[in-house]
Design a protein around this motif. Structure first.
Motif, PDB file in Angstrom:
ATOM      1  N   ASP A  23       0.862  -1.183   0.000  1.00  0.00           N
ATOM      2  CA  ASP A  23       0.000   0.000   0.000  1.00  0.00           C
ATOM      3  C   ASP A  23       0.898   1.232   0.000  1.00  0.00           C
ATOM      4  OD1 ASP A  23      -1.793   2.022   0.352  1.00  0.00           O
ATOM      5  OD2 ASP A  23      -2.657   1.267   2.213  1.00  0.00           O
ATOM      6  N   GLU A  24       0.947   1.953  -1.107  1.00  0.00           N
ATOM      7  CA  GLU A  24       1.866   3.083  -1.234  1.00  0.00           C
ATOM      8  C   GLU A  24       1.490   4.262  -0.349  1.00  0.00           C
ATOM      9  OE1 GLU A  24       2.177   4.127  -5.316  1.00  0.00           O
ATOM     10  OE2 GLU A  24       3.142   2.237  -5.908  1.00  0.00           O
ATOM     11  N   SER A  25       0.310   4.225   0.248  1.00  0.00           N
ATOM     12  CA  SER A  25      -0.106   5.339   1.106  1.00  0.00           C
ATOM     13  C   SER A  25       0.523   5.282   2.482  1.00  0.00           C
ATOM     14  CB  SER A  25      -1.631   5.353   1.238  1.00  0.00           C
ATOM     15  OG  SER A  25      -2.086   4.192   1.928  1.00  0.00           O
ATOM     16  N   ARG A  26       1.147   4.151   2.826  1.00  0.00           N
ATOM     17  CA  ARG A  26       1.793   4.043   4.140  1.00  0.00           C
ATOM     18  C   ARG A  26       2.945   3.062   4.071  1.00  0.00           C
ATOM     19  NH1 ARG A  26      -3.149   1.671   7.600  1.00  0.00           N
ATOM     20  NH2 ARG A  26      -3.648   3.869   7.296  1.00  0.00           N
ATOM     21  N   PHE A  27       3.695   2.982   5.159  1.00  0.00           N
ATOM     22  CA  PHE A  27       4.853   2.104   5.248  1.00  0.00           C
ATOM     23  C   PHE A  27       4.506   0.843   6.033  1.00  0.00           C
ATOM     24  CE2 PHE A  27       6.724   6.335   4.745  1.00  0.00           C
ATOM     25  CZ  PHE A  27       7.649   6.108   3.736  1.00  0.00           C
ATOM     26  N   ALA A  28       5.370  -0.151   5.892  1.00  0.00           N
ATOM     27  CA  ALA A  28       5.336  -1.318   6.775  1.00  0.00           C
ATOM     28  C   ALA A  28       6.319  -1.077   7.910  1.00  0.00           C
ATOM     29  CB  ALA A  28       5.704  -2.578   6.007  1.00  0.00           C
ATOM     30  N   VAL A  29       6.028  -1.619   9.067  1.00  0.00           N
ATOM     31  CA  VAL A  29       6.905  -1.470  10.230  1.00  0.00           C
ATOM     32  C   VAL A  29       7.717  -2.751  10.406  1.00  0.00           C
ATOM     33  CG1 VAL A  29       7.019  -1.119  12.732  1.00  0.00           C
ATOM     34  CG2 VAL A  29       5.328   0.130  11.365  1.00  0.00           C
ATOM     35  N   ARG A  30       9.030  -2.628  10.324  1.00  0.00           N
ATOM     36  CA  ARG A  30       9.921  -3.759  10.572  1.00  0.00           C
ATOM     37  C   ARG A  30      10.335  -3.723  12.039  1.00  0.00           C
ATOM     38  NH1 ARG A  30      11.176  -8.498   8.299  1.00  0.00           N
ATOM     39  NH2 ARG A  30      11.349  -7.460   6.259  1.00  0.00           N
ATOM     40  N   LEU A  31      10.035  -4.774  12.767  1.00  0.00           N
ATOM     41  CA  LEU A  31      10.429  -4.836  14.172  1.00  0.00           C
ATOM     42  C   LEU A  31      11.946  -4.847  14.285  1.00  0.00           C
ATOM     43  CD1 LEU A  31       7.894  -7.432  15.633  1.00  0.00           C
ATOM     44  CD2 LEU A  31       7.730  -4.935  15.611  1.00  0.00           C
ATOM     45  N   GLY A  32      12.457  -4.068  15.222  1.00  0.00           N
ATOM     46  CA  GLY A  32      13.899  -3.977  15.420  1.00  0.00           C
ATOM     47  C   GLY A  32      14.420  -5.048  16.348  1.00  0.00           C
ATOM     48  N   LEU A  33      15.729  -5.233  16.304  1.00  0.00           N
ATOM     49  CA  LEU A  33      16.361  -6.233  17.170  1.00  0.00           C
ATOM     50  C   LEU A  33      16.306  -5.835  18.637  1.00  0.00           C
ATOM     51  CD1 LEU A  33      19.333  -7.125  14.826  1.00  0.00           C
ATOM     52  CD2 LEU A  33      17.581  -8.714  15.610  1.00  0.00           C
ATOM     53  N   ARG A  34      15.944  -4.594  18.918  1.00  0.00           N
ATOM     54  CA  ARG A  34      15.752  -4.185  20.303  1.00  0.00           C
ATOM     55  C   ARG A  34      14.613  -4.967  20.955  1.00  0.00           C
ATOM     56  NH1 ARG A  34      14.753   1.590  20.978  1.00  0.00           N
ATOM     57  NH2 ARG A  34      13.916   1.012  23.001  1.00  0.00           N
ATOM     58  N   MET A  35      13.718  -5.544  20.148  1.00  0.00           N
ATOM     59  CA  MET A  35      12.597  -6.308  20.674  1.00  0.00           C
ATOM     60  C   MET A  35      13.039  -7.657  21.228  1.00  0.00           C
ATOM     61  SD  MET A  35      10.111  -4.204  19.934  1.00  0.00           S
ATOM     62  CE  MET A  35       8.672  -5.208  20.266  1.00  0.00           C
ATOM     63  N   VAL A  36      14.206  -8.142  20.811  1.00  0.00           N
ATOM     64  CA  VAL A  36      14.708  -9.443  21.262  1.00  0.00           C
ATOM     65  C   VAL A  36      15.177  -9.310  22.709  1.00  0.00           C
ATOM     66  CG1 VAL A  36      16.398 -11.262  20.884  1.00  0.00           C
ATOM     67  CG2 VAL A  36      15.404 -10.046  18.930  1.00  0.00           C
ATOM     68  N   LYS A  37      14.585 -10.082  23.575  1.00  0.00           N
ATOM     69  CA  LYS A  37      14.897  -9.963  24.999  1.00  0.00           C
ATOM     70  C   LYS A  37      16.319 -10.428  25.298  1.00  0.00           C
ATOM     71  CE  LYS A  37      10.131 -10.359  26.589  1.00  0.00           C
ATOM     72  NZ  LYS A  37       9.174 -11.079  27.462  1.00  0.00           N
ATOM     73  N   GLY A  38      17.063  -9.577  26.004  1.00  0.00           N
ATOM     74  CA  GLY A  38      18.392  -9.935  26.478  1.00  0.00           C
ATOM     75  C   GLY A  38      19.532  -9.568  25.551  1.00  0.00           C
ATOM     76  N   ILE A  39      19.259  -9.212  24.307  1.00  0.00           N
ATOM     77  CA  ILE A  39      20.342  -8.938  23.366  1.00  0.00           C
ATOM     78  C   ILE A  39      20.926  -7.558  23.630  1.00  0.00           C
ATOM     79  CG2 ILE A  39      18.999  -7.888  21.498  1.00  0.00           C
ATOM     80  CD1 ILE A  39      20.710  -9.686  19.579  1.00  0.00           C
ATOM     81  N   ALA A  40      22.247  -7.438  23.453  1.00  0.00           N
ATOM     82  CA  ALA A  40      22.951  -6.186  23.744  1.00  0.00           C
ATOM     83  C   ALA A  40      23.008  -5.300  22.510  1.00  0.00           C
ATOM     84  CB  ALA A  40      24.359  -6.484  24.240  1.00  0.00           C
ATOM     85  N   ASN A  41      22.912  -4.009  22.737  1.00  0.00           N
ATOM     86  CA  ASN A  41      22.977  -3.033  21.647  1.00  0.00           C
ATOM     87  C   ASN A  41      24.300  -3.128  20.896  1.00  0.00           C
ATOM     88  OD1 ASN A  41      23.206  -0.629  20.085  1.00  0.00           O
ATOM     89  ND2 ASN A  41      21.692   0.369  21.376  1.00  0.00           N
ATOM     90  N   CYS A  42      25.404  -3.333  21.640  1.00  0.00           N
ATOM     91  CA  CYS A  42      26.719  -3.383  21.003  1.00  0.00           C
ATOM     92  C   CYS A  42      26.838  -4.565  20.045  1.00  0.00           C
ATOM     93  CB  CYS A  42      27.815  -3.424  22.065  1.00  0.00           C
ATOM     94  SG  CYS A  42      27.730  -4.842  23.182  1.00  0.00           S
ATOM     95  N   HIS A  43      26.216  -5.696  20.387  1.00  0.00           N
ATOM     96  CA  HIS A  43      26.272  -6.862  19.507  1.00  0.00           C
ATOM     97  C   HIS A  43      25.442  -6.611  18.239  1.00  0.00           C
ATOM     98  CE1 HIS A  43      27.141  -9.413  23.318  1.00  0.00           C
ATOM     99  NE2 HIS A  43      28.247  -8.874  22.819  1.00  0.00           N
ATOM    100  N   VAL A  44      24.318  -5.927  18.388  1.00  0.00           N
ATOM    101  CA  VAL A  44      23.506  -5.598  17.220  1.00  0.00           C
ATOM    102  C   VAL A  44      24.245  -4.619  16.318  1.00  0.00           C
ATOM    103  CG1 VAL A  44      21.347  -4.543  16.437  1.00  0.00           C
ATOM    104  CG2 VAL A  44      21.347  -6.066  18.428  1.00  0.00           C
ATOM    105  N   ALA A  45      24.908  -3.636  16.906  1.00  0.00           N
ATOM    106  CA  ALA A  45      25.670  -2.676  16.114  1.00  0.00           C
ATOM    107  C   ALA A  45      26.769  -3.376  15.320  1.00  0.00           C
ATOM    108  CB  ALA A  45      26.274  -1.612  17.023  1.00  0.00           C
ATOM    109  N   THR A  46      27.437  -4.341  15.937  1.00  0.00           N
ATOM    110  CA  THR A  46      28.484  -5.098  15.244  1.00  0.00           C
ATOM    111  C   THR A  46      27.891  -5.905  14.099  1.00  0.00           C
ATOM    112  OG1 THR A  46      29.746  -5.261  17.307  1.00  0.00           O
ATOM    113  CG2 THR A  46      30.305  -6.803  15.555  1.00  0.00           C
ATOM    114  N   LEU A  47      26.747  -6.510  14.342  1.00  0.00           N
ATOM    115  CA  LEU A  47      26.080  -7.304  13.306  1.00  0.00           C
ATOM    116  C   LEU A  47      25.699  -6.428  12.113  1.00  0.00           C
ATOM    117  CD1 LEU A  47      23.377  -9.987  13.772  1.00  0.00           C
ATOM    118  CD2 LEU A  47      22.871  -8.040  12.323  1.00  0.00           C
ATOM    119  N   ILE A  48      25.126  -5.253  12.377  1.00  0.00           N
ATOM    120  CA  ILE A  48      24.692  -4.375  11.293  1.00  0.00           C
ATOM    121  C   ILE A  48      25.887  -3.872  10.482  1.00  0.00           C
ATOM    122  CG2 ILE A  48      23.584  -2.154  10.793  1.00  0.00           C
ATOM    123  CD1 ILE A  48      21.783  -2.676  13.232  1.00  0.00           C
TER     124      ILE A  48
END
Length: 400
Positions: free
Chosen positions: A106-131
């Protein structure tokens, strides 16, 4: 002068007008300042406008601002989907730390991609390294991700438990966990040397292909709630609908459309418990099933009789009388039943269902004048000490 002269001109006595002004003047020294009221009105209007015209942006912003607010992420996502917003799952190749917006059909709006922040227990620094390691070259396998990102296997396990390998690598939760079992935090020197000289990743171990038994639908939902706090598959109560229908327990949407004064029974996951000080002991509970939400009113005498069920249940069935005032519908509770055991059964485990509670959960954080309500631990630890700690727990947002 304007108030007093205006009141006198309208027929009020001078002394009465001056006394009225004195009372207003006294309240003005401690009451709501006009600036606060104006700023709150602006925030409320801006939030309502944003939710109405850009529900995709509004949803992503609320999820990225957690922990906050009245409702937990599961309820924010459910409401966004009810308003036509496409929600996409956590993905090792598409998700960033925050929830992001992606082009939708639907071009009138976007889809929302859930971020890795939603994963319980995962560290921000590990996600930054992965990205950073992912850049513009998506990962092709668990082994490829592990070797290129160089993050601990514990972080890989957390992402696998959240089913983050399924969307792009087509690797189910159990299969991803099985693949990670063959890895360690440091590559073997010989394989690492070969990998450094080759564009193609070299597997650490060559193992035979194993076909693992897939989880049941209910089991997948249980794992989603355990490791993400929500599920994009199905609502937990949907797996109990046949049983509830057999017990003549109706869905929440039927309750909301029932006529005033009708007696009926419904059931749902407890989202919010509120017992404000100004309500003279009355408790308000919001429950949810796969069809929507319902609002319950618990009178003080019923609260005292069934206090344990009210404060400790992750899912309840309630029999009561419909009270309708226009579009506002409440169910005046007459009898409550704990259905936490039925909720736990959808995953094939004897454990409480791990539903995320909000920060307003009075049953979680306590509050109010009743000393029994100053709870330093979760309700499970207080009322049902023999329950397993590895199961699903519904986190409601309670104000008491």
């Amino acid at each position: 002068d304007k108030l007093v002269s205006g009141m006198v001109a309208n027929g009020y006595e001078q002394a009465f007008a001056e006394r009225t002004f004195s009372q207003l003047e006294g309240f003005g020294s401690y009451g709501f300042p006009e600036s606060h009221a104006a700023s709150f009105a602006l925030i409320a209007y801006a939030s309502s406008w944003l939710k109405c015209h850009h529900p995709d942006v509004f949803c992503a912003a609320l999820l990225n601002a957690q922990p906050m607010g009245f409702y937990a992420p599961a309820q924010i996502v459910r409401d966004a989907r009810d308003h036509g917003v496409e929600i996409r799952p956590v993905c090792v190749n598409a998700s960033r730390w925050d929830c992001t917006l992606e082009p939708a059909h639907d071009e009138s709006r976007f889809a929302v991609r859930l971020g890795l922040r939603m994963v319980k227990g995962i560290a921000n620094c590990h996600v930054a390294t992965l990205i950073a390691a992912r850049a513009n070259h998506p990962f092709t396998s668990v082994d490829d991700l592990w070797r290129r990102a160089g993050i601990p296997t514990a972080a890989l396990v957390q992402m696998a438990e959240a089913d983050a390998f399924l969307p792009s690598l087509k690797l189910a939760r159990r299969d991803a966990l099985w693949a990670i079992k063959a890895l360690r935090d440091e590559a073997l020197p010989l394989f690492a040397a070969v990998a450094n000289r080759s564009d193609q990743p070299v597997s650490e171990l060559q193992e035979p292909v194993v076909a693992l038994k897939p989880l049941t639908g209910g089991g997948e939902v249980v794992e989603d709630y355990t490791h993400l706090g929500l599920s994009l598959r199905s609502h937990p109560v949907a797996y109990l609908r046949d049983e509830l229908r057999h017990q003549k327990i109706i869905p929440c949407d039927q309750l909301m459309s029932a006529r005033d004064g009708k007696f009926l029974e419904t059931a749902g996951i407890v989202l919010v418990r509120q017992r404000p000080g100004s309500a003279k002991g009355v408790m308000f509970i919001t429950i949810e099933d796969e069809t929507g939400i319902a609002n319950l009113v618990i009178w003080p005498n019923l609260y005292e009789k069934q206090r344990r069920i009210i404060l400790s249940s992750g899912m309840i069935a309630v029999y009561g009388q419909v009270q309708r005032e226009g579009e506002v519908v409440h169910l005046i509770a007459h009898r409550l039943a704990d259905m936490s055991a039925a909720l736990a059964s959808i995953g094939g485990r004897e454990a409480v269902f791990p539903i995320s509670r909000g920060h307003g959960d009075g049953a979680k954080s306590g509050g109010g004048s009743d000393p029994r309500e100053t709870l330093g631990r979760a309700p499970r630890d207080i009322f049902v000490p023999d329950r397993h700690i590895d199961g699903i727990k519904v986190k409601t947002r309670d104000f008491r």
